[in-house]
Design an enzyme around this catalytic site. Sequence first.
Site, PDB file in Angstrom:
ATOM      1  N   HIS A 177       0.821  -1.224   0.000  1.00 52.76           N
ATOM      2  CA  HIS A 177       0.000   0.000   0.000  1.00 52.76           C
ATOM      3  C   HIS A 177       0.849   1.266   0.000  1.00 52.76           C
ATOM      4  O   HIS A 177       0.346   2.347  -0.276  1.00 52.76           O
ATOM      5  CB  HIS A 177      -0.929  -0.006   1.211  1.00 52.76           C
ATOM      6  CG  HIS A 177      -2.024  -1.026   1.107  1.00 52.76           C
ATOM      7  ND1 HIS A 177      -3.318  -0.706   0.812  1.00 52.76           N
ATOM      8  CD2 HIS A 177      -1.991  -2.387   1.215  1.00 52.76           C
ATOM      9  CE1 HIS A 177      -4.054  -1.806   0.760  1.00 52.76           C
ATOM     10  NE2 HIS A 177      -3.270  -2.841   1.008  1.00 52.76           N
ATOM     11  N   ASP A 385       3.543   9.508  -0.703  1.00 52.36           N
ATOM     12  CA  ASP A 385       2.356   8.750  -0.326  1.00 52.36           C
ATOM     13  C   ASP A 385       2.156   7.639  -1.349  1.00 52.36           C
ATOM     14  O   ASP A 385       2.326   7.877  -2.553  1.00 52.36           O
ATOM     15  CB  ASP A 385       1.130   9.686  -0.344  1.00 52.36           C
ATOM     16  CG  ASP A 385       0.149   9.385   0.782  1.00 52.36           C
ATOM     17  OD1 ASP A 385       0.073   8.218   1.198  1.00 52.36           O
ATOM     18  OD2 ASP A 385      -0.531  10.322   1.236  1.00 52.36           O
TER      19      ASP A 385
HETATM   20  C1  GDG Z   1      -2.119   3.942   3.343  1.00 56.90           C
HETATM   21  C2  GDG Z   1      -1.103   4.603   2.396  1.00 56.90           C
HETATM   22  C3  GDG Z   1      -2.791   4.486   0.568  1.00 56.90           C
HETATM   23  C4  GDG Z   1      -9.004  10.288   7.418  1.00 56.90           C
HETATM   24  N1  GDG Z   1      -9.469  11.106   8.371  1.00 56.90           N
HETATM   25  C5  GDG Z   1     -10.606  10.570   8.816  1.00 56.90           C
HETATM   26  C6  GDG Z   1     -10.850   9.406   8.126  1.00 56.90           C
HETATM   27  N2  GDG Z   1      -9.845   9.254   7.270  1.00 56.90           N
HETATM   28  C7  GDG Z   1      -9.728   8.144   6.315  1.00 56.90           C
HETATM   29  C8  GDG Z   1      -9.842   8.677   4.913  1.00 56.90           C
HETATM   30  C9  GDG Z   1      -9.082   7.640   4.103  1.00 56.90           C
HETATM   31  C10 GDG Z   1      -8.087   7.077   5.106  1.00 56.90           C
HETATM   32  O1  GDG Z   1      -8.471   7.530   6.399  1.00 56.90           O
HETATM   33  C11 GDG Z   1      -6.681   7.591   4.865  1.00 56.90           C
HETATM   34  O2  GDG Z   1      -6.177   6.971   3.718  1.00 56.90           O
HETATM   35  P1  GDG Z   1      -4.931   7.569   2.923  1.00 56.90           P
HETATM   36  O3  GDG Z   1      -4.845   6.827   1.640  1.00 56.90           O
HETATM   37  O4  GDG Z   1      -5.146   9.023   2.739  1.00 56.90           O
HETATM   38  O5  GDG Z   1      -3.669   7.367   3.843  1.00 56.90           O
HETATM   39  P2  GDG Z   1      -2.991   6.202   4.800  1.00 56.90           P
HETATM   40  O6  GDG Z   1      -3.758   6.041   6.052  1.00 56.90           O
HETATM   41  O7  GDG Z   1      -1.587   6.641   4.982  1.00 56.90           O
HETATM   42  O8  GDG Z   1      -3.073   4.837   3.929  1.00 56.90           O
HETATM   43  C12 GDG Z   1      -1.817   5.402   1.333  1.00 56.90           C
HETATM   44  C13 GDG Z   1      -3.680   3.713   1.521  1.00 56.90           C
HETATM   45  O9  GDG Z   1      -2.911   3.029   2.517  1.00 56.90           O
HETATM   46  C14 GDG Z   1      -4.528   2.674   0.772  1.00 56.90           C
HETATM   47  O10 GDG Z   1      -3.753   1.827  -0.011  1.00 56.90           O
HETATM   48  O11 GDG Z   1      -3.603   5.305  -0.254  1.00 56.90           O
HETATM   49  O12 GDG Z   1      -0.893   5.967   0.431  1.00 56.90           O
HETATM   50  O13 GDG Z   1      -0.212   5.431   3.137  1.00 56.90           O
HETATM   51  O14 GDG Z   1      -9.937   6.622   3.667  1.00 56.90           O
HETATM   52  O15 GDG Z   1     -11.210   8.781   4.602  1.00 56.90           O
HETATM   53  N3  GDG Z   1     -11.925   8.639   8.313  1.00 56.90           N
HETATM   54  C15 GDG Z   1     -12.809   9.053   9.258  1.00 56.90           C
HETATM   55  N4  GDG Z   1     -12.610  10.181  10.012  1.00 56.90           N
HETATM   56  C16 GDG Z   1     -11.534  10.958   9.827  1.00 56.90           C
HETATM   57  O16 GDG Z   1     -11.372  11.971  10.518  1.00 56.90           O
HETATM   58  N5  GDG Z   1     -13.917   8.328   9.484  1.00 56.90           N
END
Ligand code: GDG
Length: 475
Positions: A177, A385
């Site tokens: 990921h 990222d």
């Molecule tokens: C890893 C990789 C890759 C965020 N704030 C809240 C909340 N979120 C949710 C978002 C999103 C998730 O968290 C964050 O996903 P990201 O992709 O932005 O980042 P990572 O956590 O670092 O994820 C990344 C991912 O895996 C998938 O392969 O894209 O690059 O680092 O879904 O919506 N959810 C809620 N409240 C919040 O305040 N409910």
Amino acid sequence: MTRPTQRPAPGPSRGSPGRVGPIVVANRLPVARVRTADGARWERSPGGLVSALAPLLEGSGGAWVGWAGAAGDAPEPFTDGGIDLVPVALSRAEVNLFYAGFSNGVIWPLYHDAVRWPEFERSWWQPYVDVNRRFARAAAERVRPGGTVWVHDYQLQRVPAELREIAPAARIGFFLHIPFPPVELFGQLPWRREVLEGLLGADLVGFQTELGAKNFALAATRYTDAVQGEGYLSYRGRRVQYGAHPISIDTARYAEIAARPSVRARAQEIRRTIGDGRRILLGVDRLDYTKGIDRRLSAFAELLERYDHALDAVVLVQVAVPSREAMPDYAQMRGRVEQQVGHINGMCGDGGRVPVHYLYRNLPQEELVAWYSAADVMLVTPLRDGMNLVAKEFVACRPDGDGVLVLSEFAGAAKELDQALLVNPHDVDGMATAFEQALEMPLAEQRRRMASLRRVIDRRDVHTWAAEFLDALES
Ligand code: GDG
């Protein structure tokens, strides 16, 4: 090599009755223990991965192997919402050495271009191997001969090789990921060969981007006896496929939440109260040093200096989700971000209004979608990222086609979302200029760009992603 006699159709119908589901292996189970008035119960964790894989697993004979989140003995395997769950135990020491230590202190920073120095602590390696072996054994106990196992992410890179040892007939897929770094950086890892050999145990190794896939192949041919084939690696008499399988979101679900009357009303309320005549810039990130929150705040401070009546023109809302709070780098980053917020508000705020609203918490999903809907400009500016789902979620929540996405060129998402305003997150002046450009973008251009961004997430959602990966693995 066992191959299914008939290729299943791609798409969500893969979860159809009668089809044997995969064994999913991930660091965490898709449920969390929550306390209730009369004890505790398991609650399904929100998130794209869970919503993509759940339909493939429910009542399918598949299972999800993972840690339940508490150190000590693991609960017995159980079924929740139709999914067989197989908890793996981690001792308190292993949580420190395998998870906080090797996974988050070495691999996480190294794979994110070493934006923090990876600590090559020797005592963390063996616990990583031991825990990976335990996950592999739990998967081996569940998988049928010729069945599919899908291993996820950087904490479990040794699982494919460990599993192949004990279940050689399994079809093993691995998806990373986070980014796979350039070979010059990866080569620093004292355990580079063992990690690569772990991954090479798989039949298919998937990455978020072509670049990640290329970096992996280069490292594998340099540090192991893998030989480059056309689009695959030959490794010890086996063919290891590898390639880009960019993850996506549950697009329809975000669109549905955004359309709810309660969410629309909340978005309007946000515009009226927090916006109050100002344009809203929004950041939503786990509080992680890879996400570039500190530089984004510096760029916002620069933007404020460029405006005559900044306080009446713009407001930045930064949602920072608590993450890995026990780790010093994370505590430090939190301190830095909060100091910056205080500084900007102290310098530029007046008695009533402040330029930065800072929320250090995990918002309920409806509230998050209301913020996506209310924002004029979404700031997604990580230093590095794997993908970044926030960027895609924002787009899914904008059916009217307005709003601007400012996106780091170092997020995997930039490869697909190339109609966003792409920025270099290290360039504070350049980012401030992009913020200005976003705020001034004519509606027609916003709509044109947003239409193109929406086509990307409409074409490929997280269900397509899972189906495509499994098709590639099983073909
Ligand atoms: C890893 C990789 C890759 C965020 N704030 C809240 C909340 N979120 C949710 C978002 C999103 C998730 O968290 C964050 O996903 P990201 O992709 O932005 O980042 P990572 O956590 O670092 O994820 C990344 C991912 O895996 C998938 O392969 O894209 O690059 O680092 O879904 O919506 N959810 C809620 N409240 C919040 O305040 N409910």
